[in-house]
Design a protein around this motif. Structure first.
Motif, PDB file in Angstrom:
ATOM      1  N   THR A   1    -148.687   9.016  72.752  1.00  0.00           N
ATOM      2  CA  THR A   1    -149.681   8.059  72.245  1.00  0.00           C
ATOM      3  C   THR A   1    -149.346   6.623  72.631  1.00  0.00           C
ATOM      4  OG1 THR A   1    -149.916   9.569  70.398  1.00  0.00           O
ATOM      5  CG2 THR A   1    -151.049   7.468  70.225  1.00  0.00           C
TER       6      THR A   1
ATOM      7  N   ILE B   1    -155.690  -7.007  70.428  1.00  0.00           N
ATOM      8  CA  ILE B   1    -156.671  -6.261  69.631  1.00  0.00           C
ATOM      9  C   ILE B   1    -156.488  -6.626  68.168  1.00  0.00           C
ATOM     10  CG2 ILE B   1    -157.492  -4.017  68.882  1.00  0.00           C
ATOM     11  CD1 ILE B   1    -156.408  -2.853  71.354  1.00  0.00           C
ATOM     12  N   PRO B   2    -157.491  -7.186  67.575  1.00  0.00           N
ATOM     13  CA  PRO B   2    -157.354  -7.524  66.168  1.00  0.00           C
ATOM     14  C   PRO B   2    -157.271  -6.239  65.354  1.00  0.00           C
ATOM     15  CG  PRO B   2    -159.611  -7.886  66.907  1.00  0.00           C
ATOM     16  CD  PRO B   2    -158.832  -7.432  68.092  1.00  0.00           C
TER      17      PRO B   2
ATOM     18  N   ALA C   1    -147.628   5.543  75.162  1.00  0.00           N
ATOM     19  CA  ALA C   1    -147.876   5.369  76.598  1.00  0.00           C
ATOM     20  C   ALA C   1    -149.369   5.299  76.890  1.00  0.00           C
ATOM     21  CB  ALA C   1    -147.247   6.532  77.367  1.00  0.00           C
ATOM     22  N   PHE C   2    -150.137   6.120  76.192  1.00  0.00           N
ATOM     23  CA  PHE C   2    -151.591   6.151  76.375  1.00  0.00           C
ATOM     24  C   PHE C   2    -152.192   4.788  76.082  1.00  0.00           C
ATOM     25  CE2 PHE C   2    -155.802   6.723  74.442  1.00  0.00           C
ATOM     26  CZ  PHE C   2    -156.433   7.545  75.348  1.00  0.00           C
ATOM     27  N   LEU C   3    -151.854   4.242  74.930  1.00  0.00           N
ATOM     28  CA  LEU C   3    -152.424   2.949  74.544  1.00  0.00           C
ATOM     29  C   LEU C   3    -151.956   1.847  75.493  1.00  0.00           C
ATOM     30  CD1 LEU C   3    -152.010   3.262  70.676  1.00  0.00           C
ATOM     31  CD2 LEU C   3    -154.143   3.423  71.956  1.00  0.00           C
TER      32      LEU C   3
ATOM     33  N   GLU D   1    -150.960   2.119  78.688  1.00  0.00           N
ATOM     34  CA  GLU D   1    -151.627   2.261  79.994  1.00  0.00           C
ATOM     35  C   GLU D   1    -153.015   1.648  79.958  1.00  0.00           C
ATOM     36  OE1 GLU D   1    -151.913   6.287  81.623  1.00  0.00           O
ATOM     37  OE2 GLU D   1    -149.774   6.566  81.207  1.00  0.00           O
ATOM     38  N   ASN D   2    -153.667   1.786  78.805  1.00  0.00           N
ATOM     39  CA  ASN D   2    -155.027   1.291  78.693  1.00  0.00           C
ATOM     40  C   ASN D   2    -155.085  -0.139  78.177  1.00  0.00           C
ATOM     41  OD1 ASN D   2    -155.985   3.759  79.620  1.00  0.00           O
ATOM     42  ND2 ASN D   2    -155.868   4.627  77.564  1.00  0.00           N
ATOM     43  N   LYS D   3    -153.921  -0.814  78.260  1.00  0.00           N
ATOM     44  CA  LYS D   3    -153.828  -2.215  77.856  1.00  0.00           C
ATOM     45  C   LYS D   3    -154.190  -2.407  76.386  1.00  0.00           C
ATOM     46  CE  LYS D   3    -154.501  -3.655  82.554  1.00  0.00           C
ATOM     47  NZ  LYS D   3    -153.553  -2.541  82.879  1.00  0.00           N
ATOM     48  N   GLY D   4    -153.759  -1.465  75.560  1.00  0.00           N
ATOM     49  CA  GLY D   4    -153.939  -1.641  74.131  1.00  0.00           C
ATOM     50  C   GLY D   4    -152.968  -2.713  73.643  1.00  0.00           C
ATOM     51  N   PHE D   5    -152.785  -2.884  72.389  1.00  0.00           N
ATOM     52  CA  PHE D   5    -151.883  -3.877  71.773  1.00  0.00           C
ATOM     53  C   PHE D   5    -152.374  -5.299  71.975  1.00  0.00           C
ATOM     54  CE2 PHE D   5    -149.327  -0.223  72.742  1.00  0.00           C
ATOM     55  CZ  PHE D   5    -148.792   0.065  71.503  1.00  0.00           C
TER      56      PHE D   5
END
Lengths: 680, 680
Positions: free
Chosen positions: B661, B674-675, B663-665, B667-671
């Motif tokens: 999970t 993101i509020p 790595a998934f987030l 890779e998709n430029k999560g964090f």
């Protein structure tokens, strides 16, 4: 196998273009499946990990692995095939990342304001958050009005306080909420100043994106093996909320909003529109039912061609008889193959009708909503039940080997049968359609979809006039289907009206004749399904060649005729109850069915090949395209971890011996004096 | 729950004495179940181990633990209840020690000489060896004649050499041969001097009793999760023989023997008698089908009483409506409960007939074998299909919760559905019965069980004369059942005869009308089943009180009437196809069904309680006797190992986060940016 395949009258890829929508969509789908199977390391002589010794946690890890691979493939190659299916062609919600596209984003688009959609949709679509949808509670499923979770407005902080007030209000079942989702759309009762405004959707973050720990006040967990068979790649879960605060602006406000002062406003029909997301879910389910039934039949067809058993047909071939030659085997297989196509074609028609509704709704026209709702309810109930029964029948048709987890069949069966109860339990669906039909009968003019009913007067005792090959004329079959449906709807309506006339409440009268209404509703949707099938024959020559047209026409005839005259199909009594047919007409149809079976038998393999192009999507030891069943069966068997382990321990299950078996034999005074072999 | 239970018109234990055979047998069974559940540590607020994180090996260990406990209880307390069932009331062969009594000893008694029986039987019965039965091969199931394993006589050493000559000849499926059994009765082709004498039974030791390692030349293993659902407590397995030597005297020689010089002698009918063991297996399966269907219905009935959903019946009660009140729910439940009783009563009659055959056979009279064979085939096929369909329907009637492994329902469904294909695949069974019926029709005098057919002439167009309450007279229902069966048998016979008359081979003609023969065979056995039910009404007053008689009579009426006139039952078309009934007669029956449902509804809980006295035998989170569903559901859920583990890791599934999970987030430029909550 090659013989079974080369006998086909057409190329499966030509039929595949119809099944998948177009040549391009078919090729894109096949390529996506191949890429993902490649990433996951599928190899049809290697035992798939999920058939090994996985425990619950390891299964979920497999699901995360596959979910990540499919989601990222869609992002990278810009397609949406895995939004609705997994790499195994089960529904998208069967993996932890699939819920985002299966329920979260469609629902968001339906209930979010433009600003809310603009904020959340890109985050979800790009995989920066992982979405889920939380509606069902431990004690509340179908009856959404019974939901207990509350969202109470706190004017002072401009927040809603989400709370689970009772043990039975725990959210229970939502996919992905155990451990996988970061966000959810939560259905809860909106409370302002002690007033209950009913169930509304809220955006709630479940887990920190930094470390994935639960947000304060939320307790979540997994609900364990589900059927132990299917949906174990995701974590259907539970969630309990303990006064969890979210900003007022996270009420998803397309249809209702709350001002800073606590003033509530909503659009007309809000309570109906909020459930519009289910229409989409049901449509996806219908398509999946077609594919999953086709998968089960692909395995059973390939197995039936290869498997030989007995000499009882005294055929000329040397060796035993391929079980495909047995009438009870190919009759059932081909009938069910025709049903898989019928479901797919009905989905196509229903999907167009649903798209039309969505266009109207953007212009504020909700007039066709009741019709589309009834249509989706019936298609969902009919398709999932037909597919679940058919897949289980296909499993049984592979005898013992169909009972092996490795056959892939148990998982397909379990996956389809789930859809009979989720997103609207089927009997409840039929009840809703029944009420729709009664309402239509009571209206001054029949709704368009029911208009045919007027052609049949209730006391109609007319006889069907067709005979012999007339029954191959599909318009004749439509006529028969309509006659039956009209009669059943008239009868059910008359029964309910009579009780209401005698003073019974409408609800009780409808309940009293619940079975009759269900049977009538089934008959009504079968008219729609047959007509949807016939529409496919109008495809232009460049899409459907003469050979394709021919095989489709045969399949539709087989579908229609077996619904009426199969000795083993359910509900056939409803065709003959009023003496509409004579025995000789049934015999005529039976004989045409026999002819169609003989014509379609050489095409059986190709008819299922056209749905299933990659081996990995079946994950079946007996269903691979090459038909090399027995070699693969022993290869996979030997790779089972318990056997690998035993080979290291002198061929024993060491723990079993040490913990139980040795003690068992000793307690019973084994060993002493038992000859290894009896010499008598 | 208490309300649902206290409304009963009788005490479940009074009905239990009929179900279990006598008061003493019932009490003995309950005591045995309680002892074993106690040893296994069952506690209905504790999550059963099998719903936890068990992998394949751990599941098998659980099976060994339970198998040992049940076997030893039978030895210690001198009873045989666990010979045929596990502590969960599934078939005895579902645990590794159960095969001994389920197949090994009955078969031994059938095919062993007195000396052989005297040697092996005490060893098996006292648990000094663990038995199994090896017939099915990878490519050979139903058609026993196709078995490939050879037993070649070696005159020099006075031995047989057991060998698996091809990859497809591996024994595959036999219960317990993976890792649990020490001995097996092996079916193999007897070869002497190159001559093939057909399939014979041999006693073969599989594992050393010293250390349980395989005997030289035998490779064995497990075949993995079976359905991932059921039969995972035992080790259905495979075995490959590589020139394994056994003494000549281990040919089980009641019906055929080989002298030291290699001379073969056999009794007449040997090839038929050797399969007599299957009659016993099928009888046990029929009884188990009744109990397992009853188990599923017990869970569904208890759940339906407690579960509330919706207000749609506008009943006077405050709160939501118990789903039991919905017609489609109680109609199906009560109909299926009546079927569980019908199966049990049919088993009782069939069991007596089978016992009679065994007595005759000891006197060398095999004349009733064909009849008993056809009877057991039909009872097995009818009962297992009815029970499998019913259990799956019961599972669906519990909505989502019925899909949880913890509900116990998936395992019951999977366990019953297995019996549709094992010990004789059902469609093959119907084929055999169909051939029996055709043979009977061709005989100069009809066999006794078919004698009624003569009362109905083929062109009979007579109308049923009963009306209104006449249909509560059970002899009227028998008459209707007989009329239908006779007509269907006449028709199928005429069709086959006509084709044979035109030159088609008998085998092909029978195959062509395979479905018609199946439907006729079903109708024939339903006459038997209905009559067997009626026999139960002749029980003396001291066994069956007035109240018990009354509830039984109602149930039998409901059973008979719904087979004919239920709008949702299959095969009803066969009753009305020839115009035997008018519409108004069907209405009369429907109305009587409604009355019976109302009379039986208060007894629903007691009718299922009478089968299931202990909670442990159901292992169901929603089916415990106390009806305390929701509290137990959350208690078990929280005890799931994945949740226990997550609580130690800050409420996360740690490995999922770390491996996928996060790595998934990322890779998709999560964090980034993101509020946590959208403030719009």
């Amino acid at each position: 196998m090659e013989k079974g395949r080369s006998s086909a009258s057409f190329d499966p890829k030509d039929l595949g273009t119809i099944i998948y929508g177009s040549k391009q969509e078919m090729e894109q789908a096949i390529a996506a499946f191949e890429r993902v199977e490649n990433i996951l390391g599928d190899d049809n002589f290697k035992l798939p990990a999920t058939y090994g010794d996985l425990n619950r946690q390891q299964m979920l890890l497999e699901g995360l692995r596959a979910g990540k691979a499919t989601f990222q493939d869609g992002l990278k190659h810009n397609h949406s095939i895995f939004d609705y299916t997994t790499h195994l062609f089960s529904l998208g919600n069967a993996n932890p990342c699939g819920l985002t596209a299966f329920l979260f984003t469609p629902f968001l688009k339906l209930v979010g304001t433009d600003e809310q959609v603009a904020h959340w949709l890109p985050l979800a679509e790009s995989g920066q958050i992982i979405g889920s949808y939380s509606q069902t509670e431990m004690a509340h499923g179908t009856h959404v009005g019974g939901i207990e979770t509350t969202a109470t407005f706190d004017r002072e902080t401009d927040e809603f306080v989400i709370h689970s007030p009772t043990p039975t209000s725990a959210k229970y079942w939502p996919g992905g909420i155990g451990y996988s989702a970061s966000h959810t759309i939560l259905m809860a009762r909106l409370i302002i100043d002690g007033n209950d405004y009913g169930v509304h959707p809220f955006m709630v973050q479940l887990r920190s994106l930094e470390d994935f720990k639960p947000m304060p006040g939320i307790e979540m967990g997994d609900i364990g093996h589900v059927l132990k068979m299917s949906y174990n790649d995701t974590d259907n879960g539970y969630a309990i909320f303990n006064y969890v605060r979210i900003p007022r602006t996270d009420l998803l406000s397309r249809h209702a909003s709350v001002s800073q002062l606590g003033a509530y406003t909503s659009v007309p029909l809000r309570d109906k529109l909020v459930y519009g997301g289910m229409l989409n879910g049901r449509s996806v389910i219908v398509r999946a039912a077609a594919f999953q039934l086709a998968q089960a039949l692909t395995i059973a067809t390939r197995y039936s061609v290869v498997r030989e058993q007995g000499h009882s047909l005294d055929l000329d071939d040397s060796g035993e008889t391929s079980i495909m030659a047995y009438k009870h085997q190919h009759y059932r297989l081909l009938t069910m193959i025709s049903q898989a196509y019928a479901i797919l074609f009905a989905w196509k028609a229903g999907n167009l009708a649903h798209a039309d509704l969505r266009i109207r709704q953007t212009n504020g026209d909700h007039s066709t909503l009741p019709y589309i709702h009834a249509l989706m309810c019936s298609l969902k109930a009919w398709s999932t039940q037909t597919a679940a029964d058919g897949a289980e029948e296909a499993r049984k048709m592979c005898g013992g080997h169909g009972y092996l987890a490795m056959s892939g069949l148990p998982e397909i069966v379990a996956s389809i049968t789930a859809t009979c109860t989720f997103e609207g339990e089927n009997w409840v669906m039929w009840g809703q359609v029944g009420r729709y039909l009664l309402k239509g009968m009571d209206a001054t003019t029949l709704p368009v979809d029911m208009a045919y009913i007027d052609q049949y007067c209730p006391a109609d005792e007319e006889q069907c006039r067709a005979k012999g090959k007339d029954f191959l004329d599909l318009t004749v079959l439509v006529e028969i289907f309509k006659h039956r449906a009209a009669r059943l709807i008239h009868e059910a309506h008359a029964k309910v009206s009579s009780e209401v006339g005698k003073g019974m409440s409408r609800a009780k009268a409808q309940n009293k004749f619940g079975l009759e209404l269900t049977v009538a509703a089934r008959a009504h949707i079968e008219v729609y399904i047959l007509e949807a099938c016939i529409q496919q024959l109008a495809l232009p020559e460049e899409t459907a060649s003469h050979e394709i047209q021919q095989v489709l026409r045969r399949m539709i005839s087989l579908f229609g005729l077996t619904v009426i005259a199969s000795p083993i199909a359910p509900y056939t009594a409803t065709f003959i109850g009023d003496g509409y047919f004579t025995y000789s007409q049934i015999f005529d149809m039976t004989s045409l069915i026999d002819d169609l079976l003989m014509e379609l038998l050489p095409d059986a393999v190709a008819l299922t090949d056209a749905f299933c192009f990659t081996d990995g999507s079946l994950r079946s030891v007996i269903g691979c395209k090459d038909g090399d069943i027995y070699r693969r069966l022993m290869a996979w068997t030997k790779q089972l971890p318990i056997n690998v382990e035993a080979r290291k321990n002198g061929g024993r299950f060491k723990e079993g011996w040490e913990l139980y078996t040795e003690a068992f034999l000793k307690e019973n005074k084994g060993f002493a004096g038992i000859p290894v072999r009896a010499k008598l």
